[in-house]
Design a protein around this motif. Structure first.
Motif, short mmCIF file in Angstrom:
data_model
loop_
_atom_site.label_atom_id
_atom_site.label_comp_id
_atom_site.label_asym_id
_atom_site.label_seq_id
_atom_site.Cartn_x
_atom_site.Cartn_y
_atom_site.Cartn_z
N ARG A 282 -15.33 -10.62 0.56
CA ARG A 282 -16.05 -9.38 0.20
C ARG A 282 -17.48 -9.70 -0.24
O ARG A 282 -18.44 -9.04 0.18
N LYS A 283 -17.60 -10.71 -1.11
CA LYS A 283 -18.93 -11.05 -1.65
C LYS A 283 -19.87 -11.54 -0.55
O LYS A 283 -21.03 -11.13 -0.48
N GLU A 284 -19.37 -12.42 0.32
CA GLU A 284 -20.22 -12.96 1.39
C GLU A 284 -20.63 -11.86 2.37
O GLU A 284 -21.76 -11.83 2.84
N THR A 285 -19.70 -10.99 2.68
CA THR A 285 -20.02 -9.90 3.61
C THR A 285 -21.09 -8.98 3.03
O THR A 285 -22.03 -8.56 3.71
N GLU A 286 -20.96 -8.72 1.74
CA GLU A 286 -21.95 -7.86 1.08
C GLU A 286 -23.29 -8.57 0.96
O GLU A 286 -24.35 -7.98 1.21
N GLN B 65 -24.52 -11.19 2.82
CA GLN B 65 -25.17 -11.46 4.09
C GLN B 65 -25.54 -10.21 4.87
O GLN B 65 -26.59 -10.15 5.50
N PHE B 66 -24.67 -9.21 4.82
CA PHE B 66 -24.84 -8.06 5.73
C PHE B 66 -24.96 -6.71 5.00
O PHE B 66 -25.10 -5.68 5.66
N GLN B 67 -24.86 -6.74 3.66
CA GLN B 67 -24.93 -5.52 2.87
C GLN B 67 -23.90 -4.49 3.35
O GLN B 67 -24.19 -3.30 3.51
N LYS B 68 -22.69 -4.99 3.61
CA LYS B 68 -21.62 -4.13 4.10
C LYS B 68 -20.33 -4.39 3.35
O LYS B 68 -20.10 -5.51 2.88
N GLU B 69 -19.51 -3.36 3.30
CA GLU B 69 -18.12 -3.54 2.87
C GLU B 69 -17.36 -4.22 4.02
O GLU B 69 -17.73 -4.10 5.19
N ALA C 95 -19.19 -14.70 7.49
CA ALA C 95 -18.91 -14.70 6.05
C ALA C 95 -17.94 -15.83 5.69
O ALA C 95 -18.15 -16.56 4.72
N ILE C 96 -16.87 -15.96 6.47
CA ILE C 96 -15.88 -17.02 6.19
C ILE C 96 -16.51 -18.39 6.40
O ILE C 96 -16.27 -19.33 5.63
N SER C 97 -17.33 -18.52 7.46
CA SER C 97 -18.01 -19.80 7.70
C SER C 97 -18.87 -20.19 6.50
O SER C 97 -18.93 -21.37 6.11
N ALA C 98 -19.52 -19.22 5.90
CA ALA C 98 -20.36 -19.50 4.72
C ALA C 98 -19.51 -19.98 3.55
O ALA C 98 -19.90 -20.92 2.83
#
Length: 804
Positions: A14-18, A20-24, A36-39
């Motif tokens: 959730r944190k990485e998606t938000e 990197q991409f400002q998304k839920e 996000a998972i790669s990060a």
């Protein structure tokens, strides 16, 4: 090592998606979730990578550098999750977030860094080095387009650019501060200095910048991260911009530089292709050697006379052979070494792996091209050749007549394999038969000259990817049966031999195979629209398409079965699904014709209702590592049918064996070693032996036309190719090629034995318990072919390195 809970991993996604991409998560695309998972994984990798580099800097161990034109590493997300003990947690977290894990993993485009077994072997070796805590790293080229993306259009192979770098590649780290300048061409001026030593100056050279991109190679659950460094060709910043009137010249110049790391294996049938291949090979070795020496000095080692005490460089096939004269150049021209001292250090530093016994595949380049592109290197190669030939003349009079066959420069060609043998302290083959053929046939004279230099190291595959990752259900059953120690010590798979009559275990293995076949059947339907019977024998041949690998023999068998069913639709045969995956080199006309034949045959057979779906033929386009990971766990029968003496080793045979497939094959490459382990009753062998093949080549006794005339089945098949049953006389070239070359790979000679052996396969498969028992025996012996074993052998007897 960090141990995530499922909830923690979900929160990190959730944190990485938000971030990197400002998304839920619910709004993010599958590709965004992949990044996000790669990060998340990269955060852990970077910590371990830094620790590993510090460990090597502090302990200063001897290190191995693996130079290869190919590294077929495949997708890294699942592998890196597995190696960090995060794969199960990630899968569960994704499922709880309402996502299908496989949909996320397939967002990763396979890196276009290799073609076939050579590159996949290099990737497996890097995995094993890291997992066994050996200080070992790879050097290669960061191809922008790889080999090519294969599309099948109207049955024909069509090559498209492989845009694998269209999106950000999350596993690489660009290191522009460590870029290295490489020079090509120009004029070399030599003059004596006041102390009598020689100095070399260059003018009118072309300069190229080698910019490194580092990819982490993660060890299995041990916090070791080694490095695969890939070089990208770019402009040197020192070049001043050209005037506006030279704009188009500048664009052309940029394109020339970019081509060096543009794509893998440019067609070398043209002058331009050869020119580019040599440039690529020198670009790789020149950048890599400068980096190796830089690291050597940065570790406080100032005496390059002792380079071999801390460094060993493994040349993966002939492509990096220019590293030998390049190290001589550096040591003499830049470090002031005498010839003798430079040669001593060089020949103690390099080891060479030979991957082929086919003389036409042993690289040789025109001398004038080397001289033009690499003038100083040509001087050194010429001097190596002169000294080598003189040494034979004076010290080995018994080999004087063999000098033309051994000279590094002969017939206006630089012979790269000969250069590699002369400049290395070790030469190894990759299977026992292959090594013996090198010693007794193809490189006999060199073996006489250097009897202690040749040795065997049978290839291996990383069981972590090719069993643990690609076949988790089978891996779990194995661990439940014999404990999970096999993951760390794969030879312990032999404990499964106690269970070859364990009915519940065999039933479980059978169910897993059926699940894998169902999953592959779904993949086949999505890719081709062909529905296949998952109860049929999945008969698989997946490898580079080449005459000696004999996809055509497989095709002849299918044509024979189809002819039999047309004559007798009620014929009692076990249904089969024949699955092919292969790329042909763009200029390899015959191989591309075979691909067209397979697809034409598939179109006819798959739509013929009179045979009641007893045969299906599938060609899966753009065969790569990710596709192999789907095919291999589902394979029943592994086709390893090369002409005996032609396949150096093979690794596809090992991967499919490890997943419970039975092998049908010739006594070639590693098939022999598989046979020696599992016993002849658990492998299907047929065909000429290597010594028989050599006998026919030398005696001229074999006459393909007689074979064509005397076996009615072959007569029918060949005439069908000639007379247009498979499409408007389209395949008459295959007919004429086989007869005009006297069937140089013995397709017709081995056909009868192959058909008979395939009938045995049919009968054994009908007895499920017998088949599954044989399958389990193959799995149990497959640990011998783990690349961990291979790397341990390299480390102890060639590299002389210790794990850290």
């Amino acid at each position: 090592m960090t141990n995530w809970t499922v909830e923690e991993f979900m929160e990190d996604i959730r944190k990485e998606t938000e971030t990197q991409f400002q998304k839920e998560v619910s709004e993010a695309s599958h590709q965004e979730i992949y990044f996000a998972i790669s990060a998340i994984v990269n955060h852990q990798i970077d910590k371990d990578w830094e620790k590993t580099n510090k460990l090597y800097k502090n302990k200063k161990p001897k290190q191995v550098y693996y130079l290869s034109m190919e590294f077929l590493i495949g997708g890294l997300l699942k592998s890196n999750l597995l190696h960090h003990q995060m794969l199960d947690v990630c899968n569960t977290a994704l499922e709880k977030l309402g996502l299908e894990p496989e949909e996320i993993y397939k967002q990763e485009h396979d890196p276009g860094l290799g073609n076939g077994g050579l590159g996949r072997l290099a990737a497996c070796f890097l995995d094993s080095m890291a997992s066994m805590r050996y200080p070992g790293h790879g050097f290669g080229i960061r191809y922008r387009y790889g080999l090519f993306e294969q599309r099948i259009i109207n049955g024909y192979q069509t090559e498209l650019p492989d845009y694998w770098l269209d999106n950000e590649y999350p596993w690489e780290r660009r290191k522009p501060e460590e870029a290295i300048e490489i020079i090509f061409g120009g004029t070399v001026h030599m003059h004596k200095k006041y102390d009598g030593s020689l100095e070399f100056n260059y003018e009118n050279t072309d300069k190229v910048l080698a910019v490194p991109y580092d990819i982490p190679i993660v060890g299995y659950q041990n916090q070791i991260v080694n490095t695969l460094r890939l070089w990208s060709a770019e402009h040197t910043s020192a070049e001043s911009p050209l005037e506006f009137k030279d704009y188009y010249h500048e664009i052309d110049h940029q394109h020339t530089i970019e081509q060096i790391s543009g794509f893998l294996y440019p067609d070398d049938s043209s002058h331009e292709g050869k020119h580019l291949r040599i440039k690529q090979q020198y670009f790789l070795v020149a950048a890599s050697l400068k980096q190796i020496i830089r690291e050597f000095k940065n570790n406080g080692n100032n005496d390059l006379q002792k380079l071999h005490e801390k460094v060993v460089i493994q040349i993966n096939d002939t492509h990096p052979s220019l590293a030998i004269p390049e190290l001589m150049r550096i040591l003499m021209d830049e470090e002031g070494f005498s010839w003798d001292n430079a040669w001593m250090v060089t020949t103690k530093t390099f080891a060479y792996t030979n991957h082929t016994i086919m003389s036409e595949a042993l690289e040789k380049w025109p001398t004038d091209m080397i001289q033009h592109l690499l003038p100083r290197l040509y001087m050194i190669i010429n001097e190596i050749n002169e000294r080598f030939c003189q040494g034979i003349w004076f010290d080995h009079p018994e080999l004087r007549l063999e000098i033309p066959k051994m000279a590094i420069i002969a017939d206006n060609q630089v012979h790269m394999a000969r250069l590699a043998i002369v400049g290395s302290f070790s030469v190894n083959g990759v299977a026992k038969l292959h090594t013996e053929i090198l010693k007794q046939q193809e490189m006999k004279e060199f073996h006489q000259l250097y009897p202690g230099r040749f040795q065997n190291k049978t290839n291996g595959i990383t069981h972590r990817r090719w069993l643990l990752m690609v076949n988790p259900r089978l891996s779990d059953v194995i661990s439940e049966t014999i404990n999970d120690r096999w993951i760390y010590r794969p030879r312990e798979l032999t404990h499964l031999l106690r269970h070859i009559h364990d009915k519940p275990l065999l039933t479980s293995i059978g169910k897993i195979k059926q699940q894998n076949k169902q999953e592959l059947a779904n993949v086949i339907y999505r890719m081709t629209g062909i529905k296949v019977d998952e109860q049929s024998i999945f008969d698989v041949q997946i490898k580079r398409l080449h005459e000696y690998k004999r996809q055509l023999l497989n095709v002849f068998h299918i044509m024979y079965l189809y002819n039999e069913l047309k004559d007798n639709p009620t014929l009692d045969i076990t249904p089969r699904t024949f699955i092919f995956g292969a790329k042909a080199a763009p200029s390899y006309y015959f191989a591309k014709e075979v691909i067209k034949l397979i697809n034409t045959m598939a179109e006819i057979i798959n739509h013929d209702p009179t045979i009641h779906d007893k045969l299906k033929v599938v060609f899966l386009e753009n065969y790569n590592v990710s596709l192999a990971e789907k095919i291999i766990p589902a394979t029943d029968l592994s086709e390893q049918i090369s002409t005996a003496s032609k396949e150096a080793s093979g690794t596809g045979n090992m991967k499919m064996m490890m997943n419970g497939a039975l092998t049908i094959g010739t006594l070639d490459g590693a098939n022999i070693e598989i046979k020696n382990l599992v016993n002849e009753s658990n492998i299907f062998l047929f065909g000429l032996r290597a010594e028989e093949v050599y006998h026919y080549y030398h005696s001229g006794e074999y006459q393909a036309y007689e074979e064509y005339q005397t076996d009615e089945r072959i007569t029918q098949i060949m005439n069908q190719l000639r007379d247009g049953l498979y499409g408007y006389y389209e395949f008459k070239d295959i007919y004429y090629h086989l007869l005009s070359t006297n069937d140089s790979y013995f397709v017709m000679k081995d056909f009868a034995d192959y058909v008979e052996t395939q009938q045995c396969v049919d009968q054994v498969y009908r007895n499920k318990d017998e088949w599954l028992s044989k399958s389990l025996i193959n799995i149990a012996h497959s640990g011998k072919f783990s690349s961990d074993r291979t790397i341990k052998e390299y480390a102890s007897s060639i590299w002389k390195i210790d794990n850290i």
